[in-house]
Write a protein that holds these residues in place. Structure first.
Motif, PDB file in Angstrom:
ATOM      1  N   CYS A 213      13.382  -1.819  28.641  1.00  0.00           N
ATOM      2  CA  CYS A 213      13.747  -1.843  30.705  1.00  0.00           C
ATOM      3  C   CYS A 213      11.935  -2.811  31.077  1.00  0.00           C
ATOM      4  CB  CYS A 213      14.748  -0.966  31.239  1.00  0.00           C
ATOM      5  SG  CYS A 213      15.900  -0.820  30.721  1.00  0.00           S
ATOM      6  N   THR A 214      11.026  -2.589  30.472  1.00  0.00           N
ATOM      7  CA  THR A 214       9.659  -2.814  30.992  1.00  0.00           C
ATOM      8  C   THR A 214       9.385  -3.970  29.898  1.00  0.00           C
ATOM      9  OG1 THR A 214       9.948  -1.427  33.006  1.00  0.00           O
ATOM     10  CG2 THR A 214       8.033  -1.878  32.383  1.00  0.00           C
ATOM     11  N   PHE A 215       8.404  -4.752  30.060  1.00  0.00           N
ATOM     12  CA  PHE A 215       8.005  -5.290  28.980  1.00  0.00           C
ATOM     13  C   PHE A 215       6.718  -6.959  29.898  1.00  0.00           C
ATOM     14  CE2 PHE A 215       9.097  -9.436  27.168  1.00  0.00           C
ATOM     15  CZ  PHE A 215       9.951  -9.515  28.486  1.00  0.00           C
ATOM     16  N   MET A 216       5.660  -6.706  29.195  1.00  0.00           N
ATOM     17  CA  MET A 216       4.880  -7.401  29.391  1.00  0.00           C
ATOM     18  C   MET A 216       4.607  -8.686  29.234  1.00  0.00           C
ATOM     19  SD  MET A 216       1.929  -8.456  31.232  1.00  0.00           S
ATOM     20  CE  MET A 216       1.240  -7.207  32.225  1.00  0.00           C
ATOM     21  N   PHE A 217       5.177  -9.768  29.650  1.00  0.00           N
ATOM     22  CA  PHE A 217       5.310 -11.254  28.455  1.00  0.00           C
ATOM     23  C   PHE A 217       3.867 -11.725  28.932  1.00  0.00           C
ATOM     24  CE2 PHE A 217       6.176 -15.849  28.857  1.00  0.00           C
ATOM     25  CZ  PHE A 217       7.548 -15.868  28.421  1.00  0.00           C
ATOM     26  N   ARG A 218       3.768 -12.639  27.799  1.00  0.00           N
ATOM     27  CA  ARG A 218       2.638 -12.781  27.253  1.00  0.00           C
ATOM     28  C   ARG A 218       2.899 -14.246  27.349  1.00  0.00           C
ATOM     29  NH1 ARG A 218      -1.258  -8.571  27.951  1.00  0.00           N
ATOM     30  NH2 ARG A 218      -0.240  -7.380  27.083  1.00  0.00           N
ATOM     31  N   GLY A 219       2.621 -15.533  28.467  1.00  0.00           N
ATOM     32  CA  GLY A 219       2.118 -16.122  28.590  1.00  0.00           C
ATOM     33  C   GLY A 219       1.498 -17.284  27.810  1.00  0.00           C
ATOM     34  N   PRO A 220       1.251 -18.678  27.303  1.00  0.00           N
ATOM     35  CA  PRO A 220       0.458 -19.244  26.906  1.00  0.00           C
ATOM     36  C   PRO A 220      -1.249 -18.861  26.695  1.00  0.00           C
ATOM     37  CG  PRO A 220       1.893 -20.490  27.416  1.00  0.00           C
ATOM     38  CD  PRO A 220       2.012 -19.388  28.144  1.00  0.00           C
ATOM     39  N   TRP A 221      -1.980 -18.997  25.641  1.00  0.00           N
ATOM     40  CA  TRP A 221      -3.530 -17.855  26.524  1.00  0.00           C
ATOM     41  C   TRP A 221      -4.224 -18.862  26.907  1.00  0.00           C
ATOM     42  CZ3 TRP A 221      -5.638 -17.628  19.897  1.00  0.00           C
ATOM     43  CH2 TRP A 221      -4.744 -16.981  19.856  1.00  0.00           C
ATOM     44  N   LEU A 222      -5.329 -18.265  27.271  1.00  0.00           N
ATOM     45  CA  LEU A 222      -6.041 -18.628  28.548  1.00  0.00           C
ATOM     46  C   LEU A 222      -4.793 -19.721  29.831  1.00  0.00           C
ATOM     47  CD1 LEU A 222      -8.236 -20.651  26.195  1.00  0.00           C
ATOM     48  CD2 LEU A 222      -9.087 -18.721  27.319  1.00  0.00           C
ATOM     49  N   VAL A 223      -3.669 -19.809  29.737  1.00  0.00           N
ATOM     50  CA  VAL A 223      -3.796 -20.162  31.556  1.00  0.00           C
ATOM     51  C   VAL A 223      -3.080 -18.991  32.511  1.00  0.00           C
ATOM     52  CG1 VAL A 223      -2.115 -21.963  32.020  1.00  0.00           C
ATOM     53  CG2 VAL A 223      -1.710 -20.699  29.919  1.00  0.00           C
TER      54      VAL A 223
ATOM     55  N   GLY B 153       4.396   5.242  32.363  1.00  0.00           N
ATOM     56  CA  GLY B 153       3.318   5.159  31.150  1.00  0.00           C
ATOM     57  C   GLY B 153       2.667   3.421  31.522  1.00  0.00           C
ATOM     58  N   THR B 154       3.503   2.353  31.820  1.00  0.00           N
ATOM     59  CA  THR B 154       3.216   0.860  31.042  1.00  0.00           C
ATOM     60  C   THR B 154       1.675   1.020  32.952  1.00  0.00           C
ATOM     61  OG1 THR B 154       5.068   0.111  30.541  1.00  0.00           O
ATOM     62  CG2 THR B 154       3.324  -0.697  31.281  1.00  0.00           C
ATOM     63  N   ALA B 155       0.878   1.022  31.266  1.00  0.00           N
ATOM     64  CA  ALA B 155      -0.552   0.495  32.276  1.00  0.00           C
ATOM     65  C   ALA B 155      -0.285  -1.286  33.211  1.00  0.00           C
ATOM     66  CB  ALA B 155      -2.406   0.896  31.980  1.00  0.00           C
ATOM     67  N   VAL B 156      -1.138  -0.883  34.248  1.00  0.00           N
ATOM     68  CA  VAL B 156      -0.978  -2.298  35.352  1.00  0.00           C
ATOM     69  C   VAL B 156      -2.408  -2.401  35.697  1.00  0.00           C
ATOM     70  CG1 VAL B 156       0.069  -3.439  37.406  1.00  0.00           C
ATOM     71  CG2 VAL B 156       1.745  -2.339  36.073  1.00  0.00           C
TER      72      VAL B 156
END
Ligand code: HEM
Length: 522
Positions: free
Chosen positions: A74-84, A405-408
């Protein structure tokens, strides 16, 4: 240190190649593992991050997110393209909603990026943060909760339903014995524009009148529509891209600039007109602009503050009500037993009132509909499955740790996906995807409407920033829906597919094509 690392990497390009291969293999393994899951989940690839997931699901991102989120806890970090710098956290976990929107409210702002994307509302309440937000909220609450303003809104809703919505559908449905075909989402957009325009400025735009409905949207309405599209574009396109387009004044950014000029010209002219009137008549009415101009909280209110309040109101109310009505009628069309129950309830209200208004068409007012608990439940169930604002977004003011426990990290954008929450079995049960107004009613025979915590049913947001017009918005939806169900039959045109559009407001992709016919036994 950074310079030394860069010159080392440039001297030994094989290191870069090896690292990229390692990350690619790891991503391929994760992609293979993810195939064993019930739904596809985003995998972070070298360089492009999770962009392939977005590209692969364009046009159905909400459903893709709804399927993937439960697989990812139910929670995750969406990773965009590098360096943007396009990474953001996505969640549909009520505990995280509660933490960020209620318990640790001060820890999550709208943020400057959001304010810049939504700059059409200027420095208004919808984009303000911290002390500026608190002051604007105090002022807005004094207006939205005042008895005079509420009465004006409800009488406007009833009046525009009676003089615009019902006659328009009557006219549209008059096409022969089989009724007539209309695109109902467009009807609701026009109706909602007409209601909110009158509420804001005490003047009628009549974009839904029988005479003008075949015409394009009036310039003011068109300007609000173009603005909505541009805000969506700014959410999707990389910031550098749309900022360059803004600087060059091309494409959607050029249309946005023109739309803003239309809104500004109209609202500033209206403010100037009112300021030029003799003192007692400057405000005097119960419409939004008059209420703000007469507010004792800020007697020396600037023209810009007034303009931001009026334009912000149009965006806070108009499209959200139109979207809710559209999905409600899609549900009614596809669930005839729900329509039958709403109709029974309305007929019993009419009989109970014992009034003499038998001359059709019948328009119920908000007070009469207070007893219509099944209709109310159907509206809530629609907003659960099809929240008009399908996601909310915030930015972390400092480092934080979420429940679970997800760190932000400070500055992380958090996207709260309401559409996905409604479809998570762990949250709404095994029948979560079904449209069941009964889940909102206590007791088997109907009874009262059940309260759900706002962090679980967040269609009106949760915590201190909750919607200030929730009751008025719900009343507006119910008055319009009751008038239509009582007086007309509405059937989906055969073969017409209705799907949600990826958008900041939950519109449909292809509109809602229906056949409308006057109900003979109304
Ligand atoms: C179906 C109808 C409506 C829905 C689903 C809805 C939903 C929402 C949501 C989700 C927010 C939070 C926005 C954000 O912070 O990003 C909000 C805020 C707000 N709404 Fe509504 N709304 C509706 C109708 C209305 C109406 C009719 C009014 C006014 C009469 C209104 C006034 C406001 C205001 C002033 C805020 C800003 C609150 C703040 O930032 O402190 N809304 N609404």
């Amino acid at each position: 240190m950074g310079g030394a690392l860069l010159s080392f990497l440039l001297s030994y390009p094989e290191f870069i190649l090896a690292a990229a291969c390692f990350l690619a293999f790891a991503a391929i393994r994760r992609a293979r593992d993810s195939r064993r899951l019930a739904a596809p989940v985003p995998v972070s690839w070298p360089v492009v991050g999770m962009l392939p997931f977005v590209v692969g699901h364009l046009g159905r991102l909400l459903d893709a997110a709804a399927a993937a989120l439960p697989e990812l806890g139910c929670t995750f970090m969406f990773r965009g393209p590098w360096l943007v710098g396009a990474d953001f956290l996505v969640t549909c976990d009520p505990a995280v909603f509660r933490h960020c929107l209620v318990a640790n409210f001060a820890g999550y702002d709208k943020g400057r990026d959001f304010a810049e994307m939504f700059d059409v509302v200027g420095d208004g309440l919808l984009v303000a943060d911290a002390a500026s937000w608190a002051a604007k909220r105090h002022l807005a609450a004094s207006v939205f909760t005042s008895a005079a303003f509420r009465a004006f809104v409800l009488s406007t809703v009833e009046r525009q339903t009676r003089r615009l919505l019902v006659p328009f559908l009557d006219h549209a449905g008059g096409g022969g014995g089989g009724g007539g075909v209309v695109e109902l989402e467009d009807v609701f957009m026009r109706y909602s524009l007409d209601v909110s325009y009158t509420v804001a400025f005490a003047a009628d735009l009549d974009s839904l009148s029988v005479a003008s409905a075949a015409e394009p949207f009036p310039p003011f309405g068109e300007a609000t529509r173009v603005t909505g599209e541009a805000v969506l574009f700014r959410h999707i396109a990389p910031a550098g891209w749309w900022k360059l387009m803004r600087w060059l004044n091309v494409g959607v950014e050029r249309r946005l600039a023109d739309a803003k000029a239309v809104l500004d010209e109209f609202v500033y002219r209206e403010i100037a007109n009112r300021r030029s009137r003799p003192a007692p008549a400057v405000a005097g009415g119960d419409d939004l602009l008059s209420m703000y101009m007469a507010s004792p909280i800020d007697p020396a209110m600037s023209d810009q503050t007034l303009r931001d309040a009026a334009v912000g109101f149009m965006f806070a109310a108009k499209d959200l009500i139109a979207a809710a009505l559209t999905w409600l009628f899609y549900m009614i069309c596809t669930h005839p037993h729900v329509e039958a129950k709403i109709l029974d309830e309305l007929r019993s209200l009419h009989v109970a009132a014992g009034d003499a208004r038998d001359a059709a068409p019948m328009v119920f007012d908000a007070d009469e509909l207070r007893a219509a608990t099944y209709l109310h439940a159907a509206v809530l169930e629609t907003l659960r499955l099809y929240p008009s604002a399908p996601f909310e977004e915030k930015e972390a003011v400092g480092d934080d740790v979420l429940p679970g426990g997800t760190a932000v990290r400070k500055g992380t954008r958090v996207v709260f996906c309401l559409y996905a929450m409604a479809r998570a079995e762990g949250i709404w049960g095994g029948d979560c995807r079904e449209f069941r107004p009964e889940r909102w009613l206590t007791g088997s025979g109907g009874g009262k409407v059940r309260q759900e915590p706002s962090y679980k049913f967040a269609a009106f947001n949760a915590g201190p920033r909750s919607c200030l017009g929730k009751d008025l918005g719900l009343s507006n939806i119910k008055v319009a829906a009751a008038a239509i169900v009582y007086n007309f039959t509405v059937e989906l045109v055969a073969g017409h597919v209705v799907e949600p559009k990826d958008s900041v407001v939950l519109h449909t992709k292809n509109g809602l094509m229906v056949r409308v016919k006057r109900r003979e036994t109304a």
